[in-house]
Design a protein around this motif. Structure first.
Motif, PDB file in Angstrom:
ATOM      1  N   ASP A 261       0.848  -1.196   0.000  1.00 45.95           N
ATOM      2  CA  ASP A 261       0.000   0.000   0.000  1.00 45.95           C
ATOM      3  C   ASP A 261       0.883   1.245   0.000  1.00 45.95           C
ATOM      4  O   ASP A 261       0.901   2.023   0.951  1.00 45.95           O
ATOM      5  CB  ASP A 261      -0.912  -0.023   1.236  1.00 45.95           C
ATOM      6  CG  ASP A 261      -1.947   1.089   1.211  1.00 45.95           C
ATOM      7  OD1 ASP A 261      -2.233   1.585   0.111  1.00 45.95           O
ATOM      8  OD2 ASP A 261      -2.457   1.462   2.291  1.00 45.95           O
ATOM      9  N   SER A 262       1.612   1.409  -1.092  1.00 44.97           N
ATOM     10  CA  SER A 262       2.544   2.530  -1.185  1.00 44.97           C
ATOM     11  C   SER A 262       1.824   3.814  -1.580  1.00 44.97           C
ATOM     12  O   SER A 262       0.907   3.776  -2.412  1.00 44.97           O
ATOM     13  CB  SER A 262       3.631   2.227  -2.215  1.00 44.97           C
ATOM     14  OG  SER A 262       4.461   3.359  -2.426  1.00 44.97           O
ATOM     15  N   PRO A 263       2.235   4.942  -1.038  1.00 45.87           N
ATOM     16  CA  PRO A 263       1.636   6.211  -1.465  1.00 45.87           C
ATOM     17  C   PRO A 263       2.222   6.747  -2.765  1.00 45.87           C
ATOM     18  O   PRO A 263       1.817   7.805  -3.238  1.00 45.87           O
ATOM     19  CB  PRO A 263       1.977   7.157  -0.309  1.00 45.87           C
ATOM     20  CG  PRO A 263       3.277   6.639   0.220  1.00 45.87           C
ATOM     21  CD  PRO A 263       3.193   5.130   0.080  1.00 45.87           C
ATOM     22  N   PHE A 264       3.170   6.020  -3.362  1.00 42.01           N
ATOM     23  CA  PHE A 264       3.861   6.514  -4.544  1.00 42.01           C
ATOM     24  C   PHE A 264       3.459   5.748  -5.802  1.00 42.01           C
ATOM     25  O   PHE A 264       3.280   4.534  -5.780  1.00 42.01           O
ATOM     26  CB  PHE A 264       5.376   6.411  -4.364  1.00 42.01           C
ATOM     27  CG  PHE A 264       5.883   7.077  -3.116  1.00 42.01           C
ATOM     28  CD1 PHE A 264       5.835   8.456  -2.990  1.00 42.01           C
ATOM     29  CD2 PHE A 264       6.377   6.326  -2.052  1.00 42.01           C
ATOM     30  CE1 PHE A 264       6.274   9.079  -1.836  1.00 42.01           C
ATOM     31  CE2 PHE A 264       6.824   6.936  -0.902  1.00 42.01           C
ATOM     32  CZ  PHE A 264       6.778   8.318  -0.783  1.00 42.01           C
ATOM     33  N   LEU A 265       3.319   6.488  -6.892  1.00 37.04           N
ATOM     34  CA  LEU A 265       3.158   5.897  -8.221  1.00 37.04           C
ATOM     35  C   LEU A 265       4.367   6.324  -9.036  1.00 37.04           C
ATOM     36  O   LEU A 265       4.563   7.518  -9.298  1.00 37.04           O
ATOM     37  CB  LEU A 265       1.872   6.369  -8.891  1.00 37.04           C
ATOM     38  CG  LEU A 265       1.677   5.889 -10.334  1.00 37.04           C
ATOM     39  CD1 LEU A 265       1.618   4.368 -10.410  1.00 37.04           C
ATOM     40  CD2 LEU A 265       0.426   6.513 -10.953  1.00 37.04           C
TER      41      LEU A 265
ATOM     42  N   ALA B 162       5.843  -0.176  -4.537  1.00 42.39           N
ATOM     43  CA  ALA B 162       5.054   0.734  -5.373  1.00 42.39           C
ATOM     44  C   ALA B 162       4.929   0.211  -6.792  1.00 42.39           C
ATOM     45  O   ALA B 162       5.761  -0.562  -7.273  1.00 42.39           O
ATOM     46  CB  ALA B 162       5.709   2.114  -5.390  1.00 42.39           C
TER      47      ALA B 162
ATOM     48  N   ASP C  33      -7.481   6.329  -6.322  1.00 50.45           N
ATOM     49  CA  ASP C  33      -7.016   7.133  -5.197  1.00 50.45           C
ATOM     50  C   ASP C  33      -7.727   8.476  -5.151  1.00 50.45           C
ATOM     51  O   ASP C  33      -8.075   8.969  -4.081  1.00 50.45           O
ATOM     52  CB  ASP C  33      -5.497   7.334  -5.293  1.00 50.45           C
ATOM     53  CG  ASP C  33      -4.754   6.011  -5.282  1.00 50.45           C
ATOM     54  OD1 ASP C  33      -4.717   5.372  -4.221  1.00 50.45           O
ATOM     55  OD2 ASP C  33      -4.252   5.613  -6.333  1.00 50.45           O
TER      56      ASP C  33
ATOM     57  N   ARG D 108      -2.032  10.182  -3.223  1.00 53.41           N
ATOM     58  CA  ARG D 108      -0.968   9.469  -3.931  1.00 53.41           C
ATOM     59  C   ARG D 108      -0.008  10.490  -4.527  1.00 53.41           C
ATOM     60  O   ARG D 108      -0.417  11.566  -4.962  1.00 53.41           O
ATOM     61  CB  ARG D 108      -1.578   8.615  -5.041  1.00 53.41           C
ATOM     62  CG  ARG D 108      -0.586   7.781  -5.851  1.00 53.41           C
ATOM     63  CD  ARG D 108      -0.187   6.527  -5.144  1.00 53.41           C
ATOM     64  NE  ARG D 108      -1.255   5.552  -5.175  1.00 53.41           N
ATOM     65  CZ  ARG D 108      -1.306   4.537  -6.036  1.00 53.41           C
ATOM     66  NH1 ARG D 108      -0.360   4.384  -6.939  1.00 53.41           N
ATOM     67  NH2 ARG D 108      -2.295   3.674  -5.992  1.00 53.41           N
TER      68      ARG D 108
ATOM     69  N   ILE E 278      -4.210   6.313 -11.169  1.00 58.54           N
ATOM     70  CA  ILE E 278      -4.465   7.411 -10.232  1.00 58.54           C
ATOM     71  C   ILE E 278      -5.932   7.468  -9.827  1.00 58.54           C
ATOM     72  O   ILE E 278      -6.255   7.806  -8.684  1.00 58.54           O
ATOM     73  CB  ILE E 278      -4.055   8.752 -10.879  1.00 58.54           C
ATOM     74  CG1 ILE E 278      -2.536   8.817 -11.052  1.00 58.54           C
ATOM     75  CG2 ILE E 278      -4.549   9.937 -10.046  1.00 58.54           C
ATOM     76  CD1 ILE E 278      -2.078   9.991 -11.911  1.00 58.54           C
TER      77      ILE E 278
ATOM     78  N   ASN F  40      -7.385   9.953  -1.527  1.00 60.99           N
ATOM     79  CA  ASN F  40      -6.049   9.667  -1.019  1.00 60.99           C
ATOM     80  C   ASN F  40      -4.997  10.527  -1.711  1.00 60.99           C
ATOM     81  O   ASN F  40      -5.146  10.898  -2.868  1.00 60.99           O
ATOM     82  CB  ASN F  40      -5.696   8.188  -1.236  1.00 60.99           C
ATOM     83  CG  ASN F  40      -6.552   7.270  -0.394  1.00 60.99           C
ATOM     84  OD1 ASN F  40      -7.233   7.711   0.530  1.00 60.99           O
ATOM     85  ND2 ASN F  40      -6.527   5.985  -0.705  1.00 60.99           N
TER      86      ASN F  40
END
Length: 257
Positions: free
Chosen positions: A25-29, A76, A142, A149, A139, A147
């Motif tokens: 569950d990474s906050p980065f794309l 990610a 999110d 991201r 995206i 969220n």
């Protein structure tokens, strides 16, 4: 709605979008506009020598390995382009002449001379549109849930350009949209010490950039565009080393926003 031309690519050609799926569950794309080096079979070699295809004009050297290493470290997703920027540059507005370059850093791209409008449209529909749509789709969930991201665009730059030896090892690009994360990333890297960090160096985020403004600016999505010098990430050891530095900086910067 974006138009597609799956029939323009042959069955033996790679799909236009490659992806390392998220393992957590990474906050980065993570994205790589210029990570690919493939040329569709119908275009042959584009009239470009093997030596020139190994240069920065064809792809951002080291970015694919860097992105894959970062994806492992962060859990990610990493979405990247399979095709060379000489086929079509996915970090350029598809309507721009720079999207299908006739000349790149002094090299004539014979297969890109006097491109007919329907040929340009086919490259856009087969490669550019699917890539941009994959980012949009990644995206969308999110955004629907509210969220935050962070879009992380990975690029690399040559050690020397026009006889100028570039001193920076890594650059943080920003300019427009919600710059808070990019500024936090810059602060973290500068405070770390031991590396030469460029603030909008060696490139600025300007009107030529397409992907980050397209996806992040209108919705105020946090973002950062990162440039790493190519001689530092030309092999797996260098890619892993810099992925570790970048992963730590991304995590620290995220805690500040």
């Amino acid at each position: 709605m974006a138009q597609y031309r799956k029939d323009w690519l042959s069955p033996d050609d790679p799909p236009p979008v490659a992806m390392v799926p998220a393992a957590g569950d990474s906050p980065f794309l993570l994205i790589g506009d210029h990570a690919g080096i493939a040329v569709p079979a119908r275009l042959g070699s584009l009239g470009v020598s093997t030596a020139d295809m190994a240069r920065h004009i064809a792809c951002d050297i080291g970015v694919r390995g860097l992105g894959e290493a970062l994806a492992r470290m962060l859990g990610a997703a990493f979405i990247h382009q399979s095709y060379s920027r000489l086929v079509i540059d996915c970090n350029r507005d598809p309507r721009s002449p720079e999207a299908i370059p006739a000349v790149s850093d002094g090299t004539l791209i014979l297969g890109n001379q006097a491109i007919a409008p329907d040929e340009a449209a086919a490259r856009i529909a087969a490669i550019h549109n699917p890539y941009q749509d994959a980012i949009k789709q990644a995206i969308a969930p999110d955004k629907a849930m509210g969220n935050a991201r962070v879009l992380v665009s990975l690029h690399s730059f040559t050690p020397v350009m026009q006889s100028f030896e570039r001193p920076w090892e890594i650059g943080v690009l920003h300019g427009g949209g919600d710059e808070r994360f990019a500024i936090a990333m810059l602060d973290v890297l500068q405070a770390r010490g031991g590396i030469v960090v460029g603030d909008n160096e060696p490139y600025r985020m300007d009107g030529t950039d397409h992907t980050v403004p397209r996806h992040a600016f209108a919705t105020a999505m946090p973002y950062v565009e990162i440039e790493v010098r190519q001689d530092l990430i030309g092999d797996p050891a260098g890619q892993d080393h810099w992925a570790g530095i970048i992963a730590g900086a991304l995590t620290a910067a995220f805690s500040r926003i």
